[in-house]
Design an enzyme around this catalytic site. Sequence first.
Site, PDB file in Angstrom:
ATOM      1  N   PHE A 199       2.382   8.265  -1.164  1.00 42.71           N
ATOM      2  CA  PHE A 199       1.728   6.970  -0.986  1.00 42.71           C
ATOM      3  C   PHE A 199       0.254   7.092  -1.348  1.00 42.71           C
ATOM      4  O   PHE A 199      -0.480   6.190  -1.362  1.00 42.71           O
ATOM      5  CB  PHE A 199       1.885   6.461   0.443  1.00 42.71           C
ATOM      6  CG  PHE A 199       3.341   6.414   0.878  1.00 42.71           C
ATOM      7  CD1 PHE A 199       4.323   6.062  -0.040  1.00 42.71           C
ATOM      8  CD2 PHE A 199       3.724   6.725   2.154  1.00 42.71           C
ATOM      9  CE1 PHE A 199       5.658   6.028   0.335  1.00 42.71           C
ATOM     10  CE2 PHE A 199       5.056   6.688   2.542  1.00 42.71           C
ATOM     11  CZ  PHE A 199       6.019   6.338   1.629  1.00 42.71           C
ATOM     12  N   TRP A 231       0.843  -1.205   0.000  1.00 47.79           N
ATOM     13  CA  TRP A 231       0.000   0.000   0.000  1.00 47.79           C
ATOM     14  C   TRP A 231       0.879   1.256   0.000  1.00 47.79           C
ATOM     15  O   TRP A 231       0.519   2.268  -0.592  1.00 47.79           O
ATOM     16  CB  TRP A 231      -0.901  -0.002   1.247  1.00 47.79           C
ATOM     17  CG  TRP A 231      -1.733   1.239   1.409  1.00 47.79           C
ATOM     18  CD1 TRP A 231      -2.964   1.464   0.869  1.00 47.79           C
ATOM     19  CD2 TRP A 231      -1.404   2.411   2.152  1.00 47.79           C
ATOM     20  NE1 TRP A 231      -3.421   2.702   1.227  1.00 47.79           N
ATOM     21  CE2 TRP A 231      -2.487   3.313   2.013  1.00 47.79           C
ATOM     22  CE3 TRP A 231      -0.305   2.802   2.920  1.00 47.79           C
ATOM     23  CZ2 TRP A 231      -2.493   4.572   2.613  1.00 47.79           C
ATOM     24  CZ3 TRP A 231      -0.329   4.051   3.520  1.00 47.79           C
ATOM     25  CH2 TRP A 231      -1.397   4.923   3.355  1.00 47.79           C
ATOM     26  N   HIS A 232       2.046   1.146   0.643  1.00 45.92           N
ATOM     27  CA  HIS A 232       2.910   2.326   0.750  1.00 45.92           C
ATOM     28  C   HIS A 232       3.576   2.690  -0.561  1.00 45.92           C
ATOM     29  O   HIS A 232       3.991   3.827  -0.745  1.00 45.92           O
ATOM     30  CB  HIS A 232       3.985   2.111   1.827  1.00 45.92           C
ATOM     31  CG  HIS A 232       3.442   2.200   3.213  1.00 45.92           C
ATOM     32  ND1 HIS A 232       2.823   1.146   3.829  1.00 45.92           N
ATOM     33  CD2 HIS A 232       3.400   3.228   4.096  1.00 45.92           C
ATOM     34  CE1 HIS A 232       2.439   1.518   5.044  1.00 45.92           C
ATOM     35  NE2 HIS A 232       2.768   2.773   5.234  1.00 45.92           N
ATOM     36  N   GLY A 233       3.717   1.750  -1.453  1.00 40.41           N
ATOM     37  CA  GLY A 233       4.352   2.099  -2.712  1.00 40.41           C
ATOM     38  C   GLY A 233       4.580   0.891  -3.592  1.00 40.41           C
ATOM     39  O   GLY A 233       4.631  -0.245  -3.108  1.00 40.41           O
TER      40      GLY A 233
END
Lengths: 489, 350
Positions: free
Chosen positions: A489, A324-326
Site C-alpha cells: 500500500f 489509499w490502500h490500493g
Amino acid sequence: MVFNSYTFVLFFVVLLALHNMPFSWTAKKRNLLVASYIFYALWNPPFILLLWLSTVVDFYMAKLISVTEEKKRRRMWLAVSLVLNLGMLSYFKYGGFLLENFTMLMNSMGIAFQAAKPDIILPVGISFYTFVTLSYTIDVYQRKFKPESSFLDFALFVTYFPHLVAGPIVRPEDLIPQFKEPKKATGQQFSWGVFLLTLGLFLKVVIADGWLADTSDLIFGLPFPVNPLDAWSAVLAFSGQIFCDFSGYSTCAIGVSLCLGFKLPENFRYPYAAAGFSDFWRRWHITLSTWLRDYLYIPLGGNRSGRFRTYMNLMITMLLGGLWHGASWNFVIWGGLHGLFLCVERLLQRKSRSVPQVVNAGGIVLQATVIPVRPGKMALLLRVLLTFFLVNVTWVFFRSPDFGTAIKMLLCMFGVITQGPKMLTTPDMLKVAIVTVGLLVCHWQMRERTVHGLFEKMPWWLFGTLWGIMLILLALTQKSTGSFIYFQF
Amino acid sequence: MKKTNFQAACLAGTLVILFLIGWESYLRNRGFTLSYNDDESLWAHTRQQIYDATPAGPVIVGTSRAKFDIDLQTWEGITGQSPVQLGIVGTTPRPVLQDLADDPAFKGTVIVDVMEPLFFQPDGSFAETSAKKRLDYYPKWSLSQQAGFFINQPLENHLMFLDEERYSVNALIKRLPIASRPGVFVFPVFPMEFEYVQPNRQTSFTENFLKDTTAQREVRDVWTRMGLTSAKRGVSGDTLAHIIRSVAQAVGKIRARGGEVLLVRFPSSDAVWNAEQQAYPRALYWERLVKETGVAGIHFADYPELSRYKCPEWSHLTPADARAFTKDLARIIETKTKWSLQNAVSHHNP
C-alpha cells in the site's frame, strides 16, 4: 528490508553499536539517516531518488510558505508540494488503474481506444511517506508547526527507517522534537523495545505467515466457489492475518525505535474488541484514521455543516481512505462499506437517545449502537461481535483479487452457493479457529488495557517464560522472508 | 535496565538457548540428515548461475526426477563443470524453459526432464502455476533478501532444525494424526527421512530411507494417492498441440542465440512406470514431442545401461544408481548429440 530477516538482525546490531558509541549527536543522526537510506535501498535502490525528491521539495516549500505572507503565494508553494507528492503517488500507484478505467470508459462509449499496459513498479511505502511529508507542509501552511531549520532533522523525520515503509504515519510533532536532543534508550526502554520487537515478529511470522496466510491465500485464489465453512475459514484467516501482519509491523517499528531511544505513536488498540465502526477506527490503523480526520474530513467541513454534508464528508473520507490502500475498485468498495456503516451508526445513534454517547476525540463520528440495547457487559459484547462480523464482511472485498471473487465468496459464506467443494484440512481449520477465538478473547480482555500495563504487573518469571515461548516459536516457524501486506500500500 | 525486565529477558534467553540445544541434539541423535531449504532464495541463487552454461555444464530444468537422478558431483567430475540444477519438485519444467528462452542473455545448453504426468500438465494447472510462482520471485529477489540468503547459508550448514520442510512448526503440525473432513484432499506427507537437499540443489534419498522398507512403502502409497499409478489418459487434442508448440517455440528461441536443448526421459519402475506407459503412450507424447520440437531426446528405455535400475519407491534413483546413471547419460549425450563435454567422457568411461 523487512524486520523478519537475517539482514535486518545484522543491520540493527551494527546500527545499535554505532548509536551507542561516543559520537556527537549530529554524527549519530547522520548514521541513522544513512542507515535509513540503506534500509530502503536494499529493496530497490533507484527509488531512493523519489524519497530524496519528496524530502528536498517539501523542506524548501515549507520554508517558502513560512517566510511568505502573501496568501496567494503561500497557496502556490503548498500546491507545489501537494502536486509533487500526490502526483508521484498518483503516477506510481494509480497510473495503471486510471488508464484501465479510462480505456473501459472510452470503449463503453463506443470509442475504440487501446492503451499499452503500463509497466509501473510501485515504490514500497510511497503511500506512507507521502502522507508523512504532506502532513508537514500542511501543518506549516496552517501555522501549526514551525518549519524545521535543520535539513538533517527533517530528512531523518521523513526517512527514519522504523516508520518509513509501513507506518505508523508520524506527524512532525511526533518525531522532529525528539531529534533535537541526544537520545539513547534507557535499559528499561531497550528491554521493552526488544520485547515489542519479539511480540511484533511473533504476530507476523508465527501467526500471520505461519498459521493463517496459506489458508486465506488458497481459498481466495481459487477460481471456483467453495463450501461455506471453507469460505468463512478463509475470511476469518485473513481477518487474523491482516491484523497480525500489520499490527505486528507497527509493534516491531515501535520496539525498534524504542531501542534507539525514540518513541513512535501507537497504531493499534485491540480493534476486534471495537463496539461499532467509529470505535473500530479509533483502534485500527490509528495514525491513518487520525490523518484522514485532520487533513481530509475536517477540511471538508467535518460535522459542522449540517447532517447531509456530515454523511457526505464521512463517505468521501472513507472512500478515499479505501483507495489509499490500493488502486482497485475493491478497496473503494471496502472503504465505502466502512463509510456506510459509520453513517448508519450515526443515524441510529441520533434516533436512539437512550444510549449514552461517547464523543470521538477526533470528531469523525460519534459512538453509536447498531443493536438497540442498554449498555452493559453483555450488550457491549454483542456489539463487539456484531462489529467483528461486519468487519469480516468488508475484509472479503479487501482481500479478493477482483469484484467477482468477492461476490462469489459472499455467496458461499451466506449459503447461497452450498455445493462448492471442501478444500481445507482439519488442522488448517483448527488453526484458524484457535487464532480467531484467541484474538477475540485477547482483544476483549485487553480492551481498556495496554500491553505495557499487562506485562508490568506480571511476575518476571511468567513474563520471561512467555517471551521465551514466543522466541522459540519464532525460531521453529522459520518463515523469514515474507513481506508485510501493507508494504504494497 | 529495570530488574524485572532484565530478569525476564535473561529467563527468555536461557529458555530459548536450552530449547534449541535440546531440539538440535534430539534431531541429531535420531540420525536425521542435514538438509537445506530448497526455497525461492536457493532457486534464485542458482538461477543467477545460468549464464555460463555450456554442454559440459548445462542448465537442468525439470521435476524431482532430474534432481535425484543426475548426480551433479559425478557430472562435474566428468566434464569439469557443474550443471545448474533448476528443477522444481512437482512442477512442469515448461515455464522455466520458457523463462530461459525469454532471457536474451542466456545462450547455453538445457537438459529438459520429461516426466509426462507433469510435463504435459496444461497452462493454469497447479504444476504450471507452482513453477511460475518460483519464476515470479526471481526478478523480485531484493538485495536485502540476497543478503539474508548469504547470512542464512552458514547457519543452515550447521543447524539441522532450520530445515523448514521437516522441522518447522507447520511441518510438524501436518504430521499430527488428525483426520480431515470427508471429501477433503489432504496432501500426503512424506516420511521424515525421505530425502535431503544439498546447497547445489542436488536431492538424494537419505541413508535411513534406503534401509527402511516401511518408509519406501509409505512413499509408494504417497505416489498412489497422488495419482502417479493411475492410468488415466493425459491431455490430448488442442491442449497437447499447444503444449508441444510452446516448447518448440522456446527451443527455437534458445537455438537462435546459439544455445541447445536436450530432452531426457528419466527412469521409473513398477507401478509408476506401468501407469506412465498407459496414461502417456510413448508414440503419442514422447515421440511426438521429440519430432515436433526437433530436439534430440534420450529415453531411458532405449538404452540398456540407463534402464537397468530399480527405483526403490518407483520414481527416483538411489544416490549410488544416480552416480552410475549420470556417467552413462553423459557418455550417451556426447555420442548422440556430438556435443563436446570438455574433459572427454571417454577418458572416464572406458
